[in-house]
Design an enzyme around this catalytic site. Structure first.
Site, short mmCIF file in Angstrom:
data_model
loop_
_atom_site.label_atom_id
_atom_site.label_comp_id
_atom_site.label_asym_id
_atom_site.label_seq_id
_atom_site.Cartn_x
_atom_site.Cartn_y
_atom_site.Cartn_z
N ASN A 146 -19.92 20.36 26.48
CA ASN A 146 -19.00 21.46 26.81
C ASN A 146 -19.36 22.65 25.91
O ASN A 146 -19.31 22.56 24.68
CB ASN A 146 -17.56 21.01 26.56
CG ASN A 146 -16.54 22.04 27.02
OD1 ASN A 146 -16.71 23.23 26.80
ND2 ASN A 146 -15.47 21.58 27.63
N ARG A 187 -17.45 39.01 19.15
CA ARG A 187 -18.12 40.28 18.85
C ARG A 187 -18.27 41.18 20.07
O ARG A 187 -18.70 42.32 19.95
CB ARG A 187 -19.51 40.01 18.24
CG ARG A 187 -19.47 39.46 16.84
CD ARG A 187 -18.98 40.48 15.83
NE ARG A 187 -19.90 41.58 15.67
CZ ARG A 187 -20.86 41.63 14.75
NH1 ARG A 187 -21.04 40.59 13.93
NH2 ARG A 187 -21.64 42.67 14.65
N HIS A 220 -15.13 25.14 30.98
CA HIS A 220 -13.71 25.13 31.34
C HIS A 220 -13.21 26.57 31.33
O HIS A 220 -12.65 27.05 30.34
CB HIS A 220 -12.91 24.28 30.36
CG HIS A 220 -11.49 24.06 30.75
ND1 HIS A 220 -10.78 22.93 30.40
CD2 HIS A 220 -10.63 24.82 31.47
CE1 HIS A 220 -9.55 23.00 30.90
NE2 HIS A 220 -9.44 24.15 31.53
N ARG A 238 -10.80 29.53 31.78
CA ARG A 238 -9.35 29.69 31.87
C ARG A 238 -9.01 31.09 32.40
O ARG A 238 -9.85 31.99 32.36
CB ARG A 238 -8.72 29.44 30.51
CG ARG A 238 -8.73 27.95 30.12
CD ARG A 238 -7.97 27.68 28.83
NE ARG A 238 -7.65 26.28 28.70
CZ ARG A 238 -8.46 25.36 28.14
NH1 ARG A 238 -9.63 25.73 27.69
NH2 ARG A 238 -8.08 24.10 28.06
N HIS A 282 -12.84 32.22 26.54
CA HIS A 282 -14.15 31.69 26.16
C HIS A 282 -15.10 31.81 27.35
O HIS A 282 -15.71 32.85 27.53
CB HIS A 282 -14.07 30.27 25.58
CG HIS A 282 -13.01 29.40 26.17
ND1 HIS A 282 -12.98 29.04 27.50
CD2 HIS A 282 -11.92 28.80 25.60
CE1 HIS A 282 -11.95 28.25 27.72
NE2 HIS A 282 -11.28 28.10 26.61
N GLU A 311 -14.43 22.27 34.69
CA GLU A 311 -13.07 21.78 34.47
C GLU A 311 -12.08 22.92 34.68
O GLU A 311 -12.40 24.08 34.44
CB GLU A 311 -12.90 21.29 33.02
CG GLU A 311 -13.76 20.13 32.62
CD GLU A 311 -13.50 19.70 31.19
OE1 GLU A 311 -13.97 18.62 30.81
OE2 GLU A 311 -12.82 20.46 30.45
N THR A 359 -5.72 24.11 24.42
CA THR A 359 -6.74 23.18 24.88
C THR A 359 -6.07 22.15 25.77
O THR A 359 -4.84 22.04 25.79
CB THR A 359 -7.45 22.50 23.70
OG1 THR A 359 -8.55 21.70 24.18
CG2 THR A 359 -6.50 21.62 22.91
N HIS A 368 -12.22 14.31 24.95
CA HIS A 368 -11.28 14.97 24.05
C HIS A 368 -11.28 14.27 22.70
O HIS A 368 -10.87 13.13 22.57
CB HIS A 368 -9.85 15.03 24.60
CG HIS A 368 -9.07 16.16 23.97
ND1 HIS A 368 -8.94 17.40 24.56
CD2 HIS A 368 -8.42 16.25 22.79
CE1 HIS A 368 -8.22 18.20 23.78
NE2 HIS A 368 -7.90 17.52 22.69
N ASP A 369 -11.78 14.98 21.69
CA ASP A 369 -11.82 14.53 20.30
C ASP A 369 -12.75 13.35 20.05
O ASP A 369 -12.65 12.69 19.01
CB ASP A 369 -10.41 14.22 19.78
CG ASP A 369 -9.61 15.47 19.49
OD1 ASP A 369 -10.15 16.58 19.66
OD2 ASP A 369 -8.42 15.35 19.11
N GLY A 417 -17.34 18.80 23.40
CA GLY A 417 -17.60 20.19 23.08
C GLY A 417 -17.33 20.55 21.64
O GLY A 417 -18.24 20.77 20.85
N HIS A 418 -16.06 20.59 21.25
CA HIS A 418 -15.68 21.12 19.94
C HIS A 418 -16.39 20.39 18.80
O HIS A 418 -16.98 21.03 17.92
CB HIS A 418 -14.16 21.02 19.77
CG HIS A 418 -13.67 21.59 18.48
ND1 HIS A 418 -13.40 22.94 18.33
CD2 HIS A 418 -13.42 21.01 17.28
CE1 HIS A 418 -12.99 23.15 17.08
NE2 HIS A 418 -12.99 22.01 16.43
#
Length: 249
Positions: free
Chosen positions: A7, A18, A43, A45, A50, A70, A100, A190-191, A213-214
């Protein structure tokens, strides 16, 4: 084989800070593929904080691996996905203002809506996954909507893992079995990270794909993107080789 989809939302978050094009989201996506990722997840939104909608359209012709989009299936989201025609769309129950994805669908309460959305995507030849808790009833009803897969929301697993790994993974093992018996593929996300992913993968009887992703992008700050993808693939038991720009996996 369990596939790794990267992700790239956090790359877009950094770029947007920036207002220019550094880092280049399209180049990073292609580099992820070159370094061994099996797919790219975005994903978008509504506020485009992002990934932007134009990113989605620009990425599609560049990618040679699976493209997974997503999002909450609003009218605008559905229209975008039908135009782009990714390999997979993952339906999440996010409200517009959430930071999130923080919950799975109440599939029973949204069965009719999800069935209609799944039908639209199937008519366009797009594989459809529904983001759910590891809840047997939700998974069985997800199968009734016509979905191809479920994506298991793994934050509860990640939260419990440090203190009780076996207890943390147990409901996901059962969910995986139920999904398989209902004819559904199994994704997860997720996580998940370098600490908890290998154990999760080892215990899961059926697991088609993880979307990360994160944690992966954060690890890349220290390890570099290529080494980070190698390590995540190693957690899944996958060996990768770096491709040049003209090769296909």
């Amino acid at each position: 084989m369990t596939h790794l989809s990267v992700n790239i939302n956090k790359i877009a978050t950094l770029r947007n800070a920036r207002g220019e094009n550094v880092p280049d989201v399209q180049k990073v996506a292609c580099d992820c593929e070159m370094f061994g990722a099996d797919g790219i997840t975005v994903h978008p939104r509504p506020d485009e904080r992002h990934i932007r909608h134009d990113d989605v359209f620009r990425l599609k012709p560049l990618l040679s691996t699976e493209f997974n989009i997503e999002g909450y299936p609003s009218a605008d989201f559905i229209d975008m996905v039908l135009q782009v025609k990714p390999a997979q769309v993952t339906l999440v129950p996010d409200a517009a203002e959430v930071l999130t994805s923080s919950s799975g669908w109440d599939v029973k309460a949204n069965r009719q809506f999800l069935t209609q959305v799944v039908e639209k995507f199937h008519d366009a030849g797009i594989r459809t996954s529904i983001f759910v808790y590891p809840n047997e009833e939700d998974i069985r009803i997800a199968a009734q909507t016509g979905a191809d897969r479920v994506e298991l929301y793994t934050k509860p697993y990640a939260d419990m893992f440090p203190s009780d790994p076996e207890g943390a993974v147990a409901p996901y093992v059962q969910a995986s079995l139920v999904a398989h018996n209902e004819g559904l593929g199994v994704n997860a996300g997720h996580d998940l990270n370098l600490t908890n992913l290998a154990f999760f993968h080892q215990k899961m009887p059926y697991l088609n794909e993880v979307s990360i992703g994160h944690a992966l992008i954060s690890d890349a700050l220290y390890l570099g993107l290529q080494e980070t993808i190698r390590r995540y693939q190693a957690c899944l038991g996958n060996k990768v080789r770096v491709l040049n720009a003209r090769e296909e996996r």
